[in-house]
Design a protein around this motif. Sequence first.
Motif, PDB file in Angstrom:
ATOM      1  N   THR A  51       0.846  -1.197   0.000  1.00 33.27           N
ATOM      2  CA  THR A  51       0.000   0.000   0.000  1.00 33.27           C
ATOM      3  C   THR A  51       0.882   1.248   0.000  1.00 33.27           C
ATOM      4  N   THR A  52       0.422   2.296  -0.656  1.00 32.25           N
ATOM      5  CA  THR A  52       1.201   3.520  -0.780  1.00 32.25           C
ATOM      6  C   THR A  52       0.455   4.689  -0.154  1.00 32.25           C
ATOM      7  N   ALA A  53       1.205   5.717   0.232  1.00 31.83           N
ATOM      8  CA  ALA A  53       0.619   6.885   0.881  1.00 31.83           C
ATOM      9  C   ALA A  53      -0.172   7.715  -0.136  1.00 31.83           C
ATOM     10  N   PRO A  54      -1.249   8.355   0.310  1.00 37.97           N
ATOM     11  CA  PRO A  54      -2.061   9.130  -0.634  1.00 37.97           C
ATOM     12  C   PRO A  54      -1.439  10.445  -1.075  1.00 37.97           C
ATOM     13  N   HIS A  55      -0.454  10.926  -0.332  1.00 38.55           N
ATOM     14  CA  HIS A  55       0.153  12.222  -0.667  1.00 38.55           C
ATOM     15  C   HIS A  55       1.665  12.065  -0.775  1.00 38.55           C
ATOM     16  N   VAL A  56       2.208  12.377  -1.939  1.00 38.76           N
ATOM     17  CA  VAL A  56       3.652  12.338  -2.185  1.00 38.76           C
ATOM     18  C   VAL A  56       4.066  13.732  -2.625  1.00 38.76           C
ATOM     19  N   VAL A  57       4.902  14.375  -1.807  1.00 37.09           N
ATOM     20  CA  VAL A  57       5.228  15.790  -1.994  1.00 37.09           C
ATOM     21  C   VAL A  57       6.746  15.959  -2.044  1.00 37.09           C
ATOM     22  N   PRO A  58       7.275  16.674  -3.045  1.00 36.20           N
ATOM     23  CA  PRO A  58       8.726  16.888  -3.111  1.00 36.20           C
ATOM     24  C   PRO A  58       9.198  17.868  -2.042  1.00 36.20           C
ATOM     25  N   VAL A  59      10.470  17.687  -1.641  1.00 37.25           N
ATOM     26  CA  VAL A  59      11.129  18.622  -0.724  1.00 37.25           C
ATOM     27  C   VAL A  59      12.059  19.486  -1.564  1.00 37.25           C
ATOM     28  N   PRO A  60      11.702  20.731  -1.854  1.00 37.35           N
ATOM     29  CA  PRO A  60      12.551  21.547  -2.716  1.00 37.35           C
ATOM     30  C   PRO A  60      13.787  22.065  -1.985  1.00 37.35           C
ATOM     31  N   ALA A  61      14.926  22.047  -2.675  1.00 45.04           N
ATOM     32  CA  ALA A  61      16.132  22.647  -2.102  1.00 45.04           C
ATOM     33  C   ALA A  61      15.885  24.138  -1.914  1.00 45.04           C
ATOM     34  N   PRO A  62      16.146  24.672  -0.731  1.00 46.10           N
ATOM     35  CA  PRO A  62      15.870  26.093  -0.505  1.00 46.10           C
ATOM     36  C   PRO A  62      16.810  27.027  -1.258  1.00 46.10           C
ATOM     37  N   LYS A  63      17.967  26.523  -1.700  1.00 52.59           N
ATOM     38  CA  LYS A  63      18.892  27.337  -2.482  1.00 52.59           C
ATOM     39  C   LYS A  63      19.791  26.420  -3.297  1.00 52.59           C
ATOM     40  N   SER A  64      20.557  26.978  -4.197  1.00 52.70           N
ATOM     41  CA  SER A  64      21.487  26.199  -5.015  1.00 52.70           C
ATOM     42  C   SER A  64      22.784  25.959  -4.259  1.00 52.70           C
TER      43      SER A  64
ATOM     44  N   GLY B 277      14.972  24.808  -5.599  1.00 52.83           N
ATOM     45  CA  GLY B 277      13.704  24.243  -6.030  1.00 52.83           C
ATOM     46  C   GLY B 277      13.769  22.797  -6.465  1.00 52.83           C
ATOM     47  N   GLN B 278      14.983  22.272  -6.699  1.00 53.82           N
ATOM     48  CA  GLN B 278      15.122  20.863  -7.096  1.00 53.82           C
ATOM     49  C   GLN B 278      14.769  19.964  -5.921  1.00 53.82           C
ATOM     50  N   PRO B 279      14.017  18.876  -6.123  1.00 52.42           N
ATOM     51  CA  PRO B 279      13.696  17.981  -5.011  1.00 52.42           C
ATOM     52  C   PRO B 279      14.941  17.287  -4.456  1.00 52.42           C
ATOM     53  N   ILE B 280      15.087  17.331  -3.135  1.00 50.67           N
ATOM     54  CA  ILE B 280      16.169  16.586  -2.489  1.00 50.67           C
ATOM     55  C   ILE B 280      15.642  15.302  -1.848  1.00 50.67           C
ATOM     56  N   ALA B 281      14.316  15.165  -1.794  1.00 46.20           N
ATOM     57  CA  ALA B 281      13.651  13.956  -1.298  1.00 46.20           C
ATOM     58  C   ALA B 281      12.174  14.092  -1.603  1.00 46.20           C
ATOM     59  N   LEU B 282      11.451  12.995  -1.441  1.00 43.10           N
ATOM     60  CA  LEU B 282       9.996  12.999  -1.549  1.00 43.10           C
ATOM     61  C   LEU B 282       9.406  12.568  -0.209  1.00 43.10           C
ATOM     62  N   VAL B 283       8.386  13.289   0.246  1.00 48.37           N
ATOM     63  CA  VAL B 283       7.680  12.941   1.481  1.00 48.37           C
ATOM     64  C   VAL B 283       6.425  12.165   1.113  1.00 48.37           C
ATOM     65  N   HIS B 284       6.252  11.006   1.738  1.00 52.10           N
ATOM     66  CA  HIS B 284       5.052  10.182   1.568  1.00 52.10           C
ATOM     67  C   HIS B 284       4.252  10.292   2.857  1.00 52.10           C
ATOM     68  N   ALA B 285       3.049  10.882   2.778  1.00 50.48           N
ATOM     69  CA  ALA B 285       2.300  11.213   3.985  1.00 50.48           C
ATOM     70  C   ALA B 285       0.840  10.796   3.871  1.00 50.48           C
ATOM     71  N   ALA B 286       0.206  10.675   5.041  1.00 51.31           N
ATOM     72  CA  ALA B 286      -1.206  10.316   5.085  1.00 51.31           C
ATOM     73  C   ALA B 286      -2.107  11.519   4.855  1.00 51.31           C
ATOM     74  N   SER B 287      -1.570  12.736   5.048  1.00 52.54           N
ATOM     75  CA  SER B 287      -2.373  13.940   4.850  1.00 52.54           C
ATOM     76  C   SER B 287      -1.493  15.047   4.283  1.00 52.54           C
ATOM     77  N   ARG B 288      -2.137  16.040   3.684  1.00 49.72           N
ATOM     78  CA  ARG B 288      -1.395  17.182   3.149  1.00 49.72           C
ATOM     79  C   ARG B 288      -0.727  17.971   4.277  1.00 49.72           C
ATOM     80  N   GLU B 289      -1.405  18.041   5.415  1.00 48.58           N
ATOM     81  CA  GLU B 289      -0.845  18.783   6.546  1.00 48.58           C
ATOM     82  C   GLU B 289       0.429  18.113   7.049  1.00 48.58           C
ATOM     83  N   ASP B 290       0.402  16.801   7.169  1.00 48.93           N
ATOM     84  CA  ASP B 290       1.610  16.069   7.569  1.00 48.93           C
ATOM     85  C   ASP B 290       2.733  16.308   6.573  1.00 48.93           C
ATOM     86  N   ALA B 291       2.405  16.231   5.294  1.00 51.33           N
ATOM     87  CA  ALA B 291       3.420  16.391   4.255  1.00 51.33           C
ATOM     88  C   ALA B 291       4.069  17.762   4.341  1.00 51.33           C
ATOM     89  N   ALA B 292       3.272  18.810   4.487  1.00 50.69           N
ATOM     90  CA  ALA B 292       3.814  20.168   4.539  1.00 50.69           C
ATOM     91  C   ALA B 292       4.738  20.355   5.739  1.00 50.69           C
TER      92      ALA B 292
END
Length: 436
Positions: A332-345, A393-408
């Motif tokens: 089973t997979t999480a319903p929300h998958v959100v990238p973690v953007p690099a805050p700077k280069s 802005g490039q993703p350094i990881a992906l967050v897999h979460a049960a809710s959008r609030e958790d992901a953020a």
Amino acid sequence: MIPQEIIRRKRDGETLAATEIADFIAALSNGSISEGQAAAFAMAVFFRGMTREETVALTLAMRDSGDVLSWADIGKPISDKHSTGGVGDNVSLMLAPIVAACGLAVPMISGRGLGHTGGTLDKLEAIPGYDVMPDEALFRHTVRHVGCAIIGQTGDLAPADKRLYAIRDVTATVDSIPLITASILSKKLAAGLETLVLDVKFGSGAFMLSAEEAELLASALVQVANGAGVKTSALITDMNEPLADAAGNTLEIIHCLDFLNGRKTGTRIETLILAFAAEMLVQGGVAATLAEAETMARDALSSGRALERFGQMVSALGGPVDFVERPEQYLTTAPHVVPVPAPKSGWLSTCQARDLGMAVVELGGGRRHPSDKIDHRVGLSAILPLGTKVEAGQPIALVHAASREDAARIVASVQQAYTISEVPGTSAAVIAKRVE
């Protein structure tokens, strides 16, 4: 035996006799001391430590609190590996089938998550039907016919450790060398091993923060285990960043399958797995040199034999017979998958790996209390290694979460765990030292 007197004596820094330790552990096993007394004992040991003799006595008492297995009839070297715990450390999942495919028998007694670190059993329970607590007959059948079985402590194997392990997790007494040594080795000695290799980690994602602390623990483990008749060596390894590129139960099972399918070559985790496989094969007498052993391990991977053994183990222990062929049908997979953007280069230069482990716990992928139910779906994936150049802005990881609030919330935590430098850097060597 008066439990509070033993607690008091250890609290005051006195040396306990082997008989006192044995009596206390026997009472822990039969439930005649309270959880509070066990926690107080653990805290006293945490602050006062134990002599080498006390640690040996504690290890043997915990081993003898239940059954001690014998594999005299199996006809193969009996080997195992244990890690002191880290983030994204799913080495056991791949290592056991690799060395089983090379001729070893691996009765691997594993644990659940502890603090910020993931647990091998929690990861395997992401596979529907996989029984981490089989009876002894099924355990033996699987080891005999597949070559490896990764399970938890049954009620009959080191039951005192099982109780103390859960208490340590929630009382901030995890990182104590005597308690870690006794916990690890009591399970391994109860499993009837002939040889053992240890992964003793240091760094921001380990219980030992420095290489020097890790070496102290490794030396204690190696000396106690060899003194108990189990041929043992240890590798001291870096845990200043996640070992795999994923952290979280289902996500680490997916990573395991990717690895066994040859899709994780050239990574830090491949270096470590092949090194441990070589240690185990040489100790077990299957290979004469580490170089020969590594070649054998690589062949077990490239030929598909290791993947086949993993699938056979899953099936034998109650999981789907076609799991390795169709994992997407079962995981089973999480319903929300959100990238973690690099805050700077810049270049990823440092990582607070412990914070990433705690992020998984906060998502529900670990426990705050022993009774907590785990959400196997959540965690982090596509984690970039240190030394990687990133653009803002490039993703350094992906967050897999049960809710959008958790992901953020966890996106922000992951960003804060990394330092991005304006100058290039590299990852540290994954293996710092060997102890034998």
